[in-house]
Every structure is written in C-alpha cells, then in structure tokens.
Design an enzyme around this catalytic site. Sequence first.
Site, PDB file in Angstrom:
ATOM      1  N   ASP A 141      -7.242   4.729   3.899  1.00  0.00           N
ATOM      2  CA  ASP A 141      -7.921   5.806   3.317  1.00  0.00           C
ATOM      3  C   ASP A 141      -8.558   6.118   4.623  1.00  0.00           C
ATOM      4  O   ASP A 141      -8.837   7.110   4.778  1.00  0.00           O
ATOM      5  CB  ASP A 141      -8.651   5.621   2.133  1.00  0.00           C
ATOM      6  CG  ASP A 141      -7.709   5.401   0.651  1.00  0.00           C
ATOM      7  OD1 ASP A 141      -6.675   6.273   1.122  1.00  0.00           O
ATOM      8  OD2 ASP A 141      -7.916   4.534   0.433  1.00  0.00           O
TER       9      ASP A 141
ATOM     10  N   ILE B  27      -0.191  10.353   2.946  1.00  0.00           N
ATOM     11  CA  ILE B  27      -0.779  11.918   2.083  1.00  0.00           C
ATOM     12  C   ILE B  27      -2.934  11.236   1.532  1.00  0.00           C
ATOM     13  O   ILE B  27      -2.394  10.581   0.441  1.00  0.00           O
ATOM     14  CB  ILE B  27      -0.107  12.539   0.539  1.00  0.00           C
ATOM     15  CG1 ILE B  27       1.353  12.566   1.639  1.00  0.00           C
ATOM     16  CG2 ILE B  27      -0.640  13.338   0.365  1.00  0.00           C
ATOM     17  CD1 ILE B  27       2.323  13.098   0.124  1.00  0.00           C
ATOM     18  N   ASP B  28      -2.983  11.338   2.448  1.00  0.00           N
ATOM     19  CA  ASP B  28      -4.692  11.490   1.659  1.00  0.00           C
ATOM     20  C   ASP B  28      -5.068  12.175   0.819  1.00  0.00           C
ATOM     21  O   ASP B  28      -5.009  13.448   1.254  1.00  0.00           O
ATOM     22  CB  ASP B  28      -4.949  10.484   3.022  1.00  0.00           C
ATOM     23  CG  ASP B  28      -7.232  10.377   1.941  1.00  0.00           C
ATOM     24  OD1 ASP B  28      -6.557   9.609   1.301  1.00  0.00           O
ATOM     25  OD2 ASP B  28      -7.919  10.671   2.325  1.00  0.00           O
TER      26      ASP B  28
ATOM     27  N   ASP C 125      -1.796   6.525   5.339  1.00  0.00           N
ATOM     28  CA  ASP C 125      -1.697   6.371   4.352  1.00  0.00           C
ATOM     29  C   ASP C 125      -1.222   8.166   4.073  1.00  0.00           C
ATOM     30  O   ASP C 125      -1.354   8.928   5.130  1.00  0.00           O
ATOM     31  CB  ASP C 125      -3.020   6.643   4.158  1.00  0.00           C
ATOM     32  CG  ASP C 125      -3.809   7.881   2.206  1.00  0.00           C
ATOM     33  OD1 ASP C 125      -2.378   8.138   1.964  1.00  0.00           O
ATOM     34  OD2 ASP C 125      -4.518   7.442   1.417  1.00  0.00           O
TER      35      ASP C 125
ATOM     36  N   THR D  85      -3.933  12.744  -2.738  1.00  0.00           N
ATOM     37  CA  THR D  85      -2.633  12.675  -3.539  1.00  0.00           C
ATOM     38  C   THR D  85      -2.438  13.429  -4.508  1.00  0.00           C
ATOM     39  O   THR D  85      -1.968  14.752  -4.613  1.00  0.00           O
ATOM     40  CB  THR D  85      -1.964  11.223  -3.400  1.00  0.00           C
ATOM     41  OG1 THR D  85      -1.403  10.879  -2.425  1.00  0.00           O
ATOM     42  CG2 THR D  85      -0.667  11.634  -4.264  1.00  0.00           C
TER      43      THR D  85
ATOM     44  N   GLU E 177       0.328   2.599   2.251  1.00  0.00           N
ATOM     45  CA  GLU E 177      -0.708   2.553   1.232  1.00  0.00           C
ATOM     46  C   GLU E 177       0.659   2.648   0.242  1.00  0.00           C
ATOM     47  O   GLU E 177       0.626   1.867  -1.088  1.00  0.00           O
ATOM     48  CB  GLU E 177      -0.868   4.087   1.466  1.00  0.00           C
ATOM     49  CG  GLU E 177      -1.413   4.330  -0.858  1.00  0.00           C
ATOM     50  CD  GLU E 177      -2.503   5.374  -1.018  1.00  0.00           C
ATOM     51  OE1 GLU E 177      -2.949   5.628  -2.036  1.00  0.00           O
ATOM     52  OE2 GLU E 177      -1.704   6.605   0.091  1.00  0.00           O
TER      53      GLU E 177
END
Length: 274
Positions: free
Chosen positions: A219, A95-96, A93, A98, A78
């Site tokens: 995601d 940190i999905d 990702d 955020t 990402e």
Amino acid sequence: MNSAFDAAAIRARAEVAMSVALEIGRETARFRHDSDLGSLAVENKGLQDFVTIADRRAEQAIREGLLSRFPDDTFMGEESGGRSGEGGTWVVDPIDGTTNYIRGFRHWGVSIAFVVGGKVEIGVVYDAAEDKVFHAVRGGGAFKDGLPVHAAATVDPANALVILGHSRKTSFDDHLALSRRLHERGMDYRRTGAAAIDLVRVAEGAADLYYERHLNAWDMLAGALIAEEAGAMVAMPPVDNLLMNGGPVIAYSPGLTGEFAFILDIEGLAAAPG
C-alpha cells in the site's frame, strides 16, 4: 545498491513499471466502467479487505508484464503473496483503494515498488482519478506524467490540508483524538481510502500530511518514495520490517515539521528528509 542493479538497470525497470502501471490501470478502469457491480464477484476477505475479479486479473497482468522482462526478479503482490528475494523484489498492489473502485469512487490506483537490499529504488503509482502516472527513482526526483512535482511549501497550520487513513485494525478512539488535535490547530482534513494516492497527493503539494497507523507494504512503498523524492518528510519502519509485518507511514510538508512532530513521537519514528 546491489551491484546487479546499476543506474541503467534501475532505469530500465522504472520505464517498464510506468508502462505496465498505465496500461493495467486503464484496463482496470475500463473493466469497472463496462461491468455491472454484481459481475465484480465481491468476496469478503475481512474488514475493509475485498477481493474482486479485477484485483486478481490486474495483479496477474502486472506480474507477467514485469517478470517477462525481468525474469530473475521476485514478486510480492497483495493478492498472490510472495516473498522478497535476495536480488530485487517487485511489491505490488494492483488496486489500492479496492472499496472505492467497487463503488465507482475514482480515488484508487495501481502501486508498484521495486525494492533492493532493504531500500525502495523505484516507486510508480497510476492515479485513476487523473489517468496519470507518478514515478520516482531514488535520488532522481519525483514526477507526474514526466513533469516534476514538489511537496507544498505550507508553513501556517491554518492553511494546511491533511489526509488521515484509518482501518479497523487500529483504535478509532486514537484516530478521533488525533483528528481533534489537528482540527484544533486549524487544519482541514480528509479520509479518502487509498494510501498510494494519498501519498502522491502529498508529493504533488495537494495535501500537507498523510498518516496511517497500519498499512501493508504494497500500500505504501511506492507512494512513500515518490513523496520523499518530491521533498516531503517521510517516516516509516525499515522496509524489511514492513515487508514482513506492515506498519505506519507519515509523509508531510517540511515547513510543518514542528506541527507533526508529535505523530512521530507516537510511532517512535524519525523522518527522512526528501
């Protein structure tokens, strides 16, 4: 499957991905716990799209953890971008969820998928709320910390719990109309802000539907495979299209297929059974 990736090669990658997801997920959680909000250096990239020091650091650590073991694989993240390759591609990702992470709401996770020949072969999601790792290898079932998980057996819409994602990239009026239709069928619903985690909630039977009209590939791909391998019905565009443009994802309990058929009609998709 690509001949370079036999079952042993896929399993080796899955084991490394699970280890990396757990390690980086825990490090990222500690960093948030030990940091003042101001030190996260939030930089607004656009609506609902934040970059933090933690995002960048986590993605770099995931990249190094995966490519140090499998240097011929390609990487798409990402934060750092990248393109899918002819061999296998990691789609990540770091940190999905955020915004949840920044605010201290623990509904966030780390999402790692491995794609070969237009198919997701591995899905790994670290769930920060429970400090557990979900994973699936195509054709091998879905697991949470090594124990099998299964989609819910719900058949009565009055007993259903659904999760609806939404971003400002899509129509809020459409989102409201959909919410109302499900509400009128007696369903309870949530919006929690982390697609990978929402998808594994369907996989473990905690929710009966997750639907969002537009997501990026990083995601959704890992969570979608986990949900599918857990027995959920999953519908989304072809993976190669998602890698280029993003798109919708629909994952739901099979006993409610009739209730959610209209959503597939909206998106022009057909579900793949888990």
